[in-house]
Each structure stands twice: as structure tokens, then as C-alpha cells.
Design a protein around this motif. Structure first.
Motif, PDB file in Angstrom:
ATOM      1  N   PRO A   5      32.665  47.113   3.062  1.00 42.15           N
ATOM      2  CA  PRO A   5      32.091  46.170   3.767  1.00 42.15           C
ATOM      3  C   PRO A   5      32.965  45.087   4.496  1.00 42.15           C
ATOM      4  CG  PRO A   5      31.671  45.395   1.613  1.00 42.15           C
ATOM      5  CD  PRO A   5      32.481  46.787   1.557  1.00 42.15           C
TER       6      PRO A   5
ATOM      7  N   ALA B  89      34.327  45.758   8.454  1.00 40.38           N
ATOM      8  CA  ALA B  89      33.257  44.982   9.459  1.00 40.38           C
ATOM      9  C   ALA B  89      33.218  43.444   9.491  1.00 40.38           C
ATOM     10  CB  ALA B  89      32.075  45.686   9.473  1.00 40.38           C
TER      11      ALA B  89
ATOM     12  N   LEU C 142      26.171  42.138  12.641  1.00 37.81           N
ATOM     13  CA  LEU C 142      26.788  43.378  11.927  1.00 37.81           C
ATOM     14  C   LEU C 142      25.814  44.342  11.685  1.00 37.81           C
ATOM     15  CD1 LEU C 142      29.393  41.730   9.481  1.00 37.81           C
ATOM     16  CD2 LEU C 142      29.753  42.178  11.727  1.00 37.81           C
TER      17      LEU C 142
ATOM     18  N   THR D  48      25.735  47.161   8.892  1.00 31.25           N
ATOM     19  CA  THR D  48      26.504  47.898   7.942  1.00 31.25           C
ATOM     20  C   THR D  48      25.738  48.396   6.869  1.00 31.25           C
ATOM     21  OG1 THR D  48      28.479  47.161   6.408  1.00 31.25           O
ATOM     22  CG2 THR D  48      26.554  45.858   6.733  1.00 31.25           C
TER      23      THR D  48
ATOM     24  N   THR E 116      27.094  40.996   2.483  1.00 34.92           N
ATOM     25  CA  THR E 116      27.547  40.403   3.751  1.00 34.92           C
ATOM     26  C   THR E 116      27.050  39.317   4.482  1.00 34.92           C
ATOM     27  OG1 THR E 116      28.436  42.872   4.101  1.00 34.92           O
ATOM     28  CG2 THR E 116      28.523  41.328   5.903  1.00 34.92           C
TER      29      THR E 116
ATOM     30  N   GLY F 108      31.583  49.820   8.255  1.00 35.34           N
ATOM     31  CA  GLY F 108      31.425  49.436   6.580  1.00 35.34           C
ATOM     32  C   GLY F 108      30.734  50.709   6.066  1.00 35.34           C
ATOM     33  N   SER F 109      31.034  50.550   4.451  1.00 35.68           N
ATOM     34  CA  SER F 109      30.386  51.345   3.689  1.00 35.68           C
ATOM     35  C   SER F 109      30.035  50.577   2.509  1.00 35.68           C
ATOM     36  CB  SER F 109      31.225  52.505   3.399  1.00 35.68           C
ATOM     37  OG  SER F 109      32.431  52.267   2.782  1.00 35.68           O
TER      38      SER F 109
END
Length: 295
Positions: free
Chosen positions: A45, A48, A65, A67, A75, A40-41
Motif C-alpha cells: 500500500p 500509492a 486513494l 487501494t 493507509t 496498492g495491494s
């Protein structure tokens, strides 16, 4: 049992899968494995998240996760089934604490998936290196997207051999072999997957072709171009990770996940249309396809 092909390539069918049954769930969620999706970025996101959901949908027991820090709270709210850990460097920020977080988070994970949603090769390389250095020696690994692109330039990857699945598309497959996309444009996908598997000592799932480093090869003839939609590859990688966490070996997990992903696409094509269904809908189809394949 593991099928031993009488011919070079085995067609993956329900009959083949029924004779290659997945480990059956017993006991608590912990018996079905812990999956960590690292990716993710700030802007992606969801990749992911899709991968993590796919892992749960095929039966993994526990999900975490790792991230981008800026996306972690959102998230966690959107995916309450997962423990979510923020990493500042995935935002492009400097935070020396990230190394300690990964050193604490990676041990104890049954399976680690790196790659979905990462938009910077340096970030991908840092995560792959962390897995090599800090994950348990018997943890299985899935590498996808940008985590694939950094492999040709990395050294010290020997610990990944024998316990890793790569999920490239054809373009990523070319990069893994340090070739241009034009050079492999007309290549046989099964041969391409086999060459990658042999080079890195891993199992490869490449657009319906699966290859193991010992020379075994399989093909899945389900699926269609509608599966080429945003997030679809993240779902496949997550399904591989979930089956690994349940105890499948890398070749088994890759074959089953590739079949489940493609067949889910076929089911959606008949109900929604050959184009236009979403990756999140592929995720939702996985449990039913899995039950039918195991019947």
C-alpha cells in the motif's frame, strides 16, 4: 510558453522551465485540482501513498486513494491528508460493489494515476478500463508500473490519447513496444520514448527522456543511479499527476516532474550519499526544488 526546439531534443534546464511556467495557484485547494491514485495491494500500500504524497508536494489541492480494502484503514491513518477508499478486488476478493464505487469515485477527478503498488495485471487492466469508461473526458491520466504492462493487449484505449502520461522504465518500455528487454538493451532512451509516444498518442517520461506524440523531445541530465531505489518511480508518477492536476499540459507536467525528481535525487546525494537515500526523502525535497526552479 511551450518551448519549440530548434534541434530534435531540448535539454531541460532551469532557464527552459522558467520560460515554461506552471499554472500559478489561485483561490482554494479545489482550484489546484483533485488527484485520485488507484493502486496498492495488501503487501504494497505504500506505493500509492508515496505517489499521493508526491502529488501534494508539487501543489495538487485534493488527494484521494483507491487501494486494497485490507489496507485502507491503515493507509487512512498513515496519510490523513487523503480520502481513502477500499477496493476488495485489489485484495483478490470478489465484490460486485467495487464497480459502483469506481463509477462514483472517478467522475470529478482532475487527474487519475493508476498503477503504483498493483501486483496483478488483471487488477491493473480493470482499473485502466474503469478510467476509460468512467473518468471525465477532460480528466488527465498517468499510468505507471503494472498499468503500463497491460496496454499492449487492450483495445478501446483511444480516449486516453492526448491527455495521458506514461512513466515506464526501460524494461516496461520494451513491453509497451512488444519487444523483449534484450532487444532494447542498447537502444537510445530518447528514441525508445519517442516510439512509445507515437504508438499510443501520449507523453512518455522514460528514465530522463521525455517525448510527446507530436515529435517534441526533451532530456533531463540531472539524476544518478541512486534514484533507482524502491518507490522512486512511484514518486515520479505522483509528481506528474500533481502537476497535471494544477493545470499543466501533459508534456509540461512530464518535463517538470522529471526534472524535479532528478534534481531532488542530486540534492540528496550531496547530503546523504549517492546511494542509500529513500523514496520518501525524494518526496520531501520536491517543494524546495520546485520553488528554486520557479524562481
Amino acid at each position: 510558453m511551450t518551448p519549440t526546439p530548434a534541434e530534435p531534443t531540448v535539454l531541460v534546464t532551469p532557464a527552459v522551465l522558467r520560460n515554461w511556467r506552471l499554472p500559478q495557484p489561485r483561490g482554494s485547494k479545489h482550484s489546484r485540482g483533485h488527484v485520485l491514485v488507484a493502486g496498492g495491494s495488501p503487501s504494497t500500500p505504500g506505493a500509492a501513498m508515496l505517489a499521493g504524497l508526491a502529488a501534494l508536494r508539487v501543489g495538487a489541492g485534493v488527494l484521494a486513494l483507491a487501494t486494497a480494502q485490507s489496507a485502507a484503514t491503515g493507509t487512512a491513518i498513515a496519510l490523513p491528508e487523503a480520502a481513502v477508499h477500499g477496493l476488495a478486488f485489489l485484495d483478490g476478493a470478489s465484490d460486485d460493489g467495487d464497480a459502483a464505487r469506481l463509477d462514483k469515485l472517478l467522475p470529478g477527478q482532475t487527474t487519475v494515476l493508476v498503477g503504483p503498488g498493483i501486483d496483478d495485471p488483471d487488477h491493473a487492466e480493470r482499473l485502466v478500463r474503469a478510467v476509460v469508461d468512467a473518468a471525465d473526458e477532460d480528466a488527465t491520466v498517468v499510468l505507471d508500473a503494472f498499468a503500463l504492462g497491460v496496454l499492449p493487449g487492450m483495445d478501446g484505449l483511444e480516449p486516453l490519447a492526448g491527455r495521458t502520461v506514461l512513466t515506464p522504465n526501460a524494461k516496461e518500455g520494451a513491453r509497451l513496444l512488444e519487444r523483449s528487454a534484450d532487444e532494447v538493451e542498447d537502444a537510445d532512451l530518447g528514441e525508445l520514448a519517442a516510439r512509445i509516444a507515437a504508438r499510443y498518442g501520449v507523453v512518455v517520461s522514460l528514465e530522463g527522456s521525455v517525448a510527446a506524440p507530436d515529435g517534441r523531445c526533451w532530456t533531463v541530465d540531472a539524476g544518478h543511479p541512486g534514484l533507482g531505489t524502491s518507490g522512486s518511480g512511484d514518486v515520479l508518477a505522483g509528481a506528474v499527476a500533481g502537476l497535471l492536476a494544477r493545470g499543466a499540459d501533459p508534456a509540461q507536467a512530464a518535463c517538470w516532474a522529471t526534472y524535479l525528481h532528478a534534481t531532488a535525487g542530486d540534492r540528496l546525494a550531496s547530503r546523504v550519499g549517492r546511494l542509500g537515500f529513500l523514496a520518501r526523502e525524494i518526496v520531501d525535497e520536491l517543494p524546495l526544488v520546485l520553488v528554486q526552479a520557479e524562481a
